[in-house]
Design an enzyme around this catalytic site. Structure first.
Site, PDB file in Angstrom:
ATOM      1  N   CYS A  25      40.058 -42.191  -2.716  1.00  0.00           N
ATOM      2  CA  CYS A  25      40.888 -41.597  -3.757  1.00  0.00           C
ATOM      3  C   CYS A  25      40.131 -41.151  -5.004  1.00  0.00           C
ATOM      4  CB  CYS A  25      42.014 -42.555  -4.132  1.00  0.00           C
ATOM      5  SG  CYS A  25      41.548 -44.295  -4.130  1.00  0.00           S
ATOM      6  N   HIS A  55      42.459 -43.685 -12.007  1.00  0.00           N
ATOM      7  CA  HIS A  55      41.385 -44.266 -11.182  1.00  0.00           C
ATOM      8  C   HIS A  55      40.015 -43.660 -11.471  1.00  0.00           C
ATOM      9  CE1 HIS A  55      40.229 -46.056  -6.977  1.00  0.00           C
ATOM     10  NE2 HIS A  55      39.906 -46.857  -7.977  1.00  0.00           N
TER      11      HIS A  55
END
Length: 546
Positions: A34, A98
C-alpha cells in the site's frame, strides 16, 4: 478485480456507472504493497525515488533510514496536491495516508489545505483502535493535529462526510479543487454494516476454487483477458475448500460476504459524494480517478496464538453471527485472496499479476465515454496524466516524474502508453518485476514464491502459467540486464540474507510490543525479582532454624 464492472460479485453501481461513462483500464499495474503505491500515485515517481521503498511494518533494520527507505516522502519530492495547489487549486484529503511514522510527515506538509488522515497502514472501521499488534493505537490527524473519531464512526461513511464538509465549507470559493479520498475498504479488518453483508451470505458457499474459476470465465467474457487464456493453479500450500470442517466453511464463506458488503458500503458512500457534486453543480467539471493500491490481501493472523491473545485483550472476536460488525475481526485469507485475484497469480505482497494488476477508471471532464484501454499502464502514470488533463505543467524544480501521461491513449491518438522497448521496473522488499512490451520478468520470494526469476508473455498468458526463461534465453538476459539497470538507477537495496516479509513483520511487532509495554514489563520483572528474593530469604531462615 472486485468491482462489478470488472466482474466482481459486489454491487458497485456508482463505480460501474463512472466506468461506463469514462475509460476502463484492463492492463493497469500498481505495487504489491500500500504505502509504495500511494507514494507513486501522489508523486509520479518510482517508490524508491519517492522515499517509500516498502512499508515500515516489514522493513528490516539494516535498511531503515537509507536513501529511498525513509518511510516518508523524500525531501524535494512534490505531490500532485502541492503542484495543483501552486496552480491555484483548493486541496483536500480524507482517509488512509501511510506515508508517515512520527506524526510529522502528514498531508498538511505535502500540499493539502484540509485533511483528516489515518497515519498508519490500517485501523478498525468502527472505532478508534489498532487492528494489529504492530501498532498500539490508531493515530488519526486533522490538519496535522491529533484527532478523535465520533462515537457513530464507520470509516466509509465518515470519510465521505468529512470530505463533503470540507467542500461545502468552501462553496463560495471560485477556485477549482483536488480531493484525495483514500478509503479503508477493503483492508483488514474487513468490516461492514450487516445490511450490506446479508445479501452475500449465500454467494460464496461453493468455495474459493469455484470462485477463482468463475472469475476467470467472467474475465474472458468481459474481454479483460484473451479468450482461452490459461488459468494457473493457486500458490502451493493453500488449503482445498473440501478439507475444511463445516463450521470453518461457514465462517470463511461469511468472511467473503463481509468483504463484498464492505465494498458495496464504500460504493454507496462514494455515491453520496457524487450526489453532492451533482447538487452543487460541480459534476460536469469534475475528473474522477478510481483505483486500488494492491491486489487482494492474503493476511490470516488468526492461527497465531499470540495474535488471538492480542485480539481478546483488545475486544475483538471472530464469532460467525456478528462477523464484520463492531468488535469483530474479519479477514479473507490467502485462499480467497487467490480466488479474488483470478486469473492473476498470487496476491498482495507479491508481484504476480494478482498482486499488481488492479482496476483503474478515469471518468468525467476531458475523458471519452465508454472506452476500454488495454495498453500497459502503471500507477506512476496517473499523476502526469491528471496534470495533463487539467493543463497544469510539471514544475521544473521538482524531480522529473517516472510515469508518462496517458492522454494520447485516452484520446485515441496512440495505442501504447509506454513504447515497446521501454523497460518499467518495480521492487518492494525483494519482490521484483520488470515489464517490457508484452513481456514480464518476475521474481516472487517465499513464503509463497520460489525466489527464482521467471519470464512470461502477458498478452497471451496473463495468468503467468508458462515460463519462457528457458525457451527465450536471449530475451531473458536482456530483461535481466534491464532490471539490474533499473535497480541501480533507483537505489534498490539487496534484502538481508534469509529475509521473509511475514517473519520480519513478526520480529518488528515483537520489538514494538516490548517498546509499548516496557514499563509494565519492568514492573513485572521487579516484582518477580522481589518475590524470588523473599523466597530465597525465607529458605535461608528456614535452613538456619534447622
Amino acid at each position: 478485480m472486485d468491482f462489478g464492472a470488472y466482474g466482481g460479485e459486489a454491487a458497485t453501481p456508482t463505480i460501474d456507472r463512472l466506468a461506463g461513462q469514462g475509460v476502463m483500464f484492463t492492463n493497469y499495474h500498481t505495487s504489491p504493497l500500500c504505502a509504495p503505491s500511494r507514494a507513486m500515485l501522489l508523486t509520479g515517481l518510482d517508490n524508491h525515488r519517492a522515499g517509500v521503498a516498502t512499508i515500515p511494518e516489514v522493513l528490516p533494520p539494516e535498511q531503515r533510514g537509507r536513501p529511498g527507505y525513509l518511510m516518508h516522502l523524500a525531501p524535494g519530492v512534490q505531490t500532485i496536491a502541492a503542484r495543483l495547489k501552486a496552480a491555484g487549486y483548493r486541496t483536500y484529503m480524507t482517509g488512509k495516508w501511510h506515508l508517515s511514522e512520527d506524526g510529522k510527515d502528514l498531508p498538511n506538509r505535502y500540499g493539502f489545505d484540509r485533511s483528516f488522515a489515518l497515519e498508519v497502514s490500517g485501523a478498525d472501521n468502527w472505532e478508534q483502535k489498532s487492528f494489529m499488534p504492530y501498532y498500539d493505537e490508531a493515530p488519526w490527524y486533522e490538519d496535522g493535529k491529533p484527532a478523535r473519531l465520533p462515537d457513530d464512526f464507520y470509516s466509509s461513511r465518515f470519510l465521505v462526510d468529512r470530505m463533503i464538509e470540507y467542500l461545502r465549507s468552501d462553496e463560495g470559493d471560485p477556485r477549482p479543487f483536488f480531493a484525495y479520498l483514500a478509503f479503508q475498504a477493503i483492508h483488514i479488518p474487513v468490516q461492514a454494516p450487516p445490511e450490506f453483508t446479508a445479501k452475500y451470505e449465500d454467494v460464496y458457499t461453493a468455495g474459493w476454487q469455484a470462485l477463482r474459476e468463475s472469475r476467470w470465465r467472467r474475465a474472458q467474457t468481459r474481454r479483460l483477458i484473451p479468450l482461452g487464456a490459461p488459468l494457473g493453479a493457486m500458490p502451493p500450500g493453500l488449503r482445498a475448500w473440501e478439507s475444511l470442517a463445516p463450521e470453518d466453511r461457514r465462517i470463511y464463506a461469511k468472511s467473503m460476504a463481509v468483504n463484498a458488503g464492505m465494498l458495496e458500503a464504500m460504493d454507496f458512500h462514494l455515491g453520496r459524494l457524487v450526489a453532492y457534486l451533482q447538487e452543487s453543480g460541480l459534476i460536469g467539471n469534475t475528473l474522477f480517478a478510481i483505483t486500488s493500491d494492491n491486489g487482494p490481501a492474503p493476511s490470516n493472523p488468526y492461527p497465531e496464538p499470540l495474535f488471538r491473545l492480542w485480539m481478546r485483550r483488545h475486544g475483538y472476536s471472530r464469532e460467525l453471527a456478528t462477523l464484520g460488525e463492531k468488535g469483530s475481526f474479519c479477514f479473507i485469507g490467502p485462499e480467497w485472496a487467490s480466488a479474488a485475484a483470478s486469473p492473476g497469480a498470487f496476491f498482495k505482497f507479491y508481484v504476480g499479476e494478482g498482486g499488481l494488476r488492479v482496476p483503474l477508471i478515469l471518468s468525467g471532464a476531458g475523458v471519452p465515454r465508454g472506452r476500454r484501454v488495454d495498453a500497459l499502464a502503471f500507477v506512476t502514470d496517473v499523476a502526469p496524466t491528471t496534470l495533463d488533463l487539467v493543463g497544469v505543467p510539471a514544475e521544473e524544480a521538482a524531480p522529473a516524474m517516472d510515469g508518462r501521461s496517458m492522454l494520447d491513449v485516452l484520446r485515441g491518438r496512440a495505442e501504447r502508453v509506454h513504447p515497446p522497448d521501454e523497460p518499467v521496473g518495480i521492487e518492494v522488499s525483494g519482490q521484483a518485476a520488470l515489464f517490457k512490451g508484452d513481456y514480464k520478468l518476475v521474481r516472487n520470494n517465499p513464503r509463497y514464491g520460489d525466489g527464482r526469476w521467471h519470464l512470461y508473455d502477458l498478452r497471451r498468458d496473463p495468468g503467468e502459467t508458462r515460463d519462457l526463461a528457458a525457451s527465450k534465453p536471449e530475451l531473458f538476459e536482456e530483461l535481466m540486464a534491464d532490471y539490474r539497470a533499473y535497480a541501480e538507477r533507483n537505489g534498490v537495496l539487496e534484502m538481508p540474507e534469509g529475509f521473509e516479509m511475514h517473519e520480519q513483520l513478526r520480529r518488528n511487532t515483537i520489538r514494538n510490543q516490548i517498546r509499548f509495554h516496557a514499563a509494565e514489563l519492568l514492573v513485572t520483572l521487579l516484582v518477580l525479582i522481589g518475590l524470588i528474593w523473599l523466597g530465597l530469604r525465607a529458605i535461608v531462615r528456614a535452613v538456619r532454624r534447622c
